[in-house]
Structures are given as structure tokens and as C-alpha cells.
Design an enzyme around this catalytic site. Structure first.
Site, PDB file in Angstrom:
ATOM      1  N   TYR A 147      -6.277  47.538  19.257  1.00 58.77           N
ATOM      2  CA  TYR A 147      -5.844  46.157  19.492  1.00 58.77           C
ATOM      3  C   TYR A 147      -4.416  45.913  19.023  1.00 58.77           C
ATOM      4  O   TYR A 147      -3.817  44.893  19.355  1.00 58.77           O
ATOM      5  CB  TYR A 147      -6.781  45.163  18.793  1.00 58.77           C
ATOM      6  N   LYS A 196     -15.835  58.479  16.965  1.00 61.51           N
ATOM      7  CA  LYS A 196     -16.052  59.209  18.215  1.00 61.51           C
ATOM      8  C   LYS A 196     -15.315  60.539  18.066  1.00 61.51           C
ATOM      9  O   LYS A 196     -14.419  60.891  18.848  1.00 61.51           O
ATOM     10  CB  LYS A 196     -15.522  58.364  19.394  1.00 61.51           C
ATOM     11  N   ASP A 228     -21.607  55.879  20.122  1.00 58.58           N
ATOM     12  CA  ASP A 228     -22.617  55.648  21.165  1.00 58.58           C
ATOM     13  C   ASP A 228     -24.022  55.755  20.575  1.00 58.58           C
ATOM     14  O   ASP A 228     -24.916  54.959  20.880  1.00 58.58           O
ATOM     15  CB  ASP A 228     -22.427  56.604  22.360  1.00 58.58           C
ATOM     16  N   ASP A 252     -15.763  45.656  16.396  1.00 59.42           N
ATOM     17  CA  ASP A 252     -15.828  44.418  17.172  1.00 59.42           C
ATOM     18  C   ASP A 252     -17.130  44.385  17.972  1.00 59.42           C
ATOM     19  O   ASP A 252     -17.898  43.408  17.958  1.00 59.42           O
ATOM     20  CB  ASP A 252     -14.602  44.390  18.112  1.00 59.42           C
ATOM     21  N   ASP A 256     -21.055  42.346  16.867  1.00 56.65           N
ATOM     22  CA  ASP A 256     -21.738  41.350  17.712  1.00 56.65           C
ATOM     23  C   ASP A 256     -23.163  41.812  18.030  1.00 56.65           C
ATOM     24  O   ASP A 256     -24.091  41.002  18.038  1.00 56.65           O
ATOM     25  CB  ASP A 256     -20.964  41.120  19.014  1.00 56.65           C
TER      26      ASP A 256
END
Ligand code: NAD
Length: 361
Positions: A147, A196, A228, A252, A256
Site C-alpha cells: 500500500y 507467502k 492462503d 488487511d 476483516d
């Protein structure tokens, strides 16, 4: 002891929920022999109405002078509020982003805790939640990674092309790793680092720094998990997690997912910390302009954010436990605000809920 807390009430339900959190903080202070000194700071819509900008330099300086910041929520209804006719950099949310950046808040903590009494609000099957329940915290890096990396859109070989850069240096990783391990030490001493590393160089660097940091925290049991797999494990067996440590974008998305498991928005606290332990504490929800001023707001997410403030910025663990236990006890006694109401429970207003929690400390 004496502590200084900057208080940003904000907009919409912000003032109502912050008043209840302050009520509970004061009760904890009285009970444990502390004194909290509050300084009001304006940010968001209230600051626009008073100063013409969502955050002044004086407001930032005032926050820095305190031990921590307690924030309600900011913003209005974009369809009707004049704040949203202003340029984007002058709208309420711009103040919040600027404040987080100015205070160097690189570590975002989003706990997901499923109260037994609110199990019906959890979208997962009862046998998945099992006896272990859900009690985890996502520790997300907040100021680096994809980001904040270089990005551009261009035409290459006649095709529109876009590039975003996921970049971390070792210092940025090291400070969030330390924060994750420190938080694990305050909890069940179990940490899952999510990356990852089978694909990304930034994840391989991340993994090596987790290994290095772990040496300073021999009591913490840690492991690595691919993102994942983590997304899958969160809905398959959420009880396995204590601290989940991860970079900005993975955090992020996972935070959620985890918060959805815990049910109502009105129950979810959050914290953003810098290196020194200074932090800003706020509910995960917005300013709910649709119910502002009606007494219907649930103040528990803000009260639980205040408990995090006690634990992480003031190092008052017993006091934080007392607030969290008082919230549990209110729920056990069948007291509810409208958003978490169910058959046979007693409906309380925002300020009655604050009283009920304060009474149980
Ligand atoms: P919201 O979270 O304010 O509200 C979503 C729904 O949940 C509404 O129906 C609301 O009534 C309900 N709700 C939220 N908190 C509640 C509580 N404590 N008790 C009972 N019900 C509650 O999201 P939104 O409507 O999308 O946004 C409203 C405003 O809040 C916008 O201006 C948005 O930009 C802002 N916002 C601010 C923050 C922040 O300050 N960090 C975060 C998210 C949204």
C-alpha cells in the site's frame, strides 16, 4: 499513578461512546488508585466545523504530549453531509490518515474474541467453534508493503499495464516482529507468522527476521503459515490462533475475515501502536450517523478499546482485565444494546450500558 490521555470524541455516535469509555476508565482508576487526565482534541468533522481542516498541527502536537489517544469515530453521512463536498484532503477521513501517519503508528492490533453469550452471531458452525472458542489478535504492519510502495500505470507493447511494489526493509519488519512477540508475551504466548514465502522475496526476508526475533522470546511458541492456508484455517479451526503476525495487505484481508467470525461490529476494538508503546485506540466501526443521538449506540467496542489502552500503552494489565471481565459479566447478565439484542435479554441504552460495565469493575 497519573496518566495523560488525549480524547478525540469525533462525529456521529463518537461523543456518546467515548463518554461511556471515559466513565469506565475513571471507575478503573478509582478502583486501582490511578488518576487519568484527559485532554480534548478535535479531529474529523468537528475539526472542519471549528478550524476548517480535519486535523490541525496543534492537534497532532497535543496527541504527542499524552500517553495514549482514545478515539470515538469520525465522519458523517456522505450523501447529506457538507463535509463530503470538500476536496478529499479536507474531508474527515483525511484527518485520521494524517494523524496515524504523523504519530508513526506502524502496528495495528485487531482482536477477534467471540463471547459465549454472542455465539449465535458467529457465522461458523458450533462444532467448529467447539470448546476452544475464538480469542485471537491480528498484528498487522500498517505503514509499509504494497500500500506504500511505488506504483505506476503505463502502456507497454501497446497494452495498458499497472505495477504496484511490495517492499519492506529489515528494520520495518523487525519492529513489527518485536511488537508481535511482545503482544504474544502478554497473551497465551503463541504466535503464527503469516507470509507467502513460497513465492515472495519480501516474505522470505520476513520469515528470516521472525526467526531472528524469536531468539529473544524463547517462551513464545511460534510457527510460520502461508497466507492462503491461514485464510482457510481461520474458518476451519479459529481456536488454534493466539497472535497472528503479518504484513500490511495480508493483515488487511485476514483481520476483516477474523472480525466477521466474532459477530457484531459494536463489539470490536482496535489499537494502532508506535515503537514506544504510544498508541491510538478506537472501535473498528464507524460513526454510525444513522443512530447518532438516539442512545442506541453500543459503547462496548470503545470500552474494550480503552481496555487495550490500559494494557498496551499504560501497562496496566490488571486494570485491563477488570474492564474486559466487566464486559463479559454484563453479557452474562443478559444486558444488551439493540445491535446485539436477542430474545429474553434486557435492552439498555448507550449510557446504561456504560453504567452497567462501570458498576461491575
Ligand atoms: P458504520 O460502522 O458507522 O455503520 C454501519 C452500520 O453499523 C450502521 O447501521 C450503524 O448504525 C451500525 N453501527 C456501527 N457502530 C455501531 C455501534 N457502536 N452500535 C450500534 N450500531 C452500530 O459504517 P458506515 O455507515 O459505512 O460509515 C459511517 C461513517 O463512519 C462514514 O463517514 C465513514 O467514513 C465513517 N467511518 C469512520 C471510521 C473511523 O472513524 N475509524 C471507520 C469506518 C467508517
Amino acid at each position: 499513578m497519573d496518566f495523560n490521555i488525549a480524547v478525540i470524541k469525533g462525529d456521529g455516535i463518537g461523543p456518546e461512546i467515548v463518554d461511556e469509555a471515559v466513565k469506565v476508565l475513571d471507575k478503573a482508576a478509582e478502583k486501582f488508585g490511578h488518576k487519568f487526565h484527559y485532554t480534548r482534541v478535535l479531529m474529523g468533522g468537528e475539526s472542519i466545523d471549528t478550524y476548517g481542516v480535519p486535523l490541525t498541527d496543534e492537534a497532532i502536537a497535543e496527541c504527542r504530549k499524552n500517553d495514549a489517544v482514545l478515539l470515538g469515530s469520525i465522519g458523517g453521512d456522505a450523501a447529506v453531509s457538507p463535509w463530503y463536498k470538500l476536496e478529499p484532503q479536507l474531508r474527515p477521513e483525511a484527518g485520521l490518515l494524517k494523524l496515524r501517519k504523523s504519530l508513526g503508528l506502524f502496528a495495528n492490533l485487531r482482536p477477534a474474541y467471540l463471547y459465549d453469550e454472542l455465539r449465535a452471531a458467529c457465522p461458523l458452525r458450533d462444532d467448529i467453534i467447539g470448546d476452544k472458542g475464538v480469542d485471537l489478535v491480528i498484528v498487522r504492519e500498517l505503514t509499509g508493503g504494497l500500500y506504500f510502495g511505488e506504483r505506476k500505470t503505463f502502456v507497454a507493447d501497446g497494452l495498458k499495464t499497472a505495477v504496484d511494489t511490495l517492499s519492506y526493509n529489515e528494520n520495518e519488519i523487525r519492529r513489527i516482529c518485536r511488537k508481535g512477540f511482545e503482544i504474544a508475551m502478554k497473551r497465551r504466548k503463541k504466535l503464527t507468522s503469516v507470509d507467502k514465502a513460497n513465492v515472495l522475496d519480501s516474505s522470505r526476508l520476513w520469515r528470516s527476521i521472525v526467526e531472528e526475533t524469536a531468539k529473544d522470546f524463547p517462551e513464545v511458541e511460534y510457527s510460520h503459515m502461508l497466507v492462503d492456508n491461514c485464510a482457510m484455517q481461520l474458518v476451519r479451526d479459529p481456536g488454534q490462533f493466539d497472535v497472528v503476525l503479518t504484513e500490511n495487505m495480508f493483515g488487511d484481508i485476514l483481520s476483516d475475515e477474523a472480525s466477521e467470525i466474532a459477530g457484531s461490529l459494536g463489539m470490536l476494538p482496535s489499537a494502532s501502536l508506535n515503537e514506544t508503546g504510544f498508541g491510538m485506540y478506537e472501535p473498528s466501526h464507524g460513526s454510525a450517523p444513522d443512530i447518532a443521538g438516539t442512545g442506541k449506540a453500543n459503547p462496548l467496542a470503545t470500552i474494550l478499546s480503552a481496555a487495550m489502552l490500559l494494557r498496551y500503552s499504560l501497562n496496566l494489565d490488571k486494570e485491563a482485565d477488570a474492564v474486559e471481565n466487566a464486559v463479559s459479566s454484563v453479557l452474562k447478565d443478559g444486558l444488551r444494546t439493540g445491535d446485539i439484542m436477542s430474545d429474553g435479554m434486557k435492552l439498555l441504552s448507550c449510557s446504561q450500558m456504560g453504567d452497567a460495565v462501570a458498576d461491575r469493575i
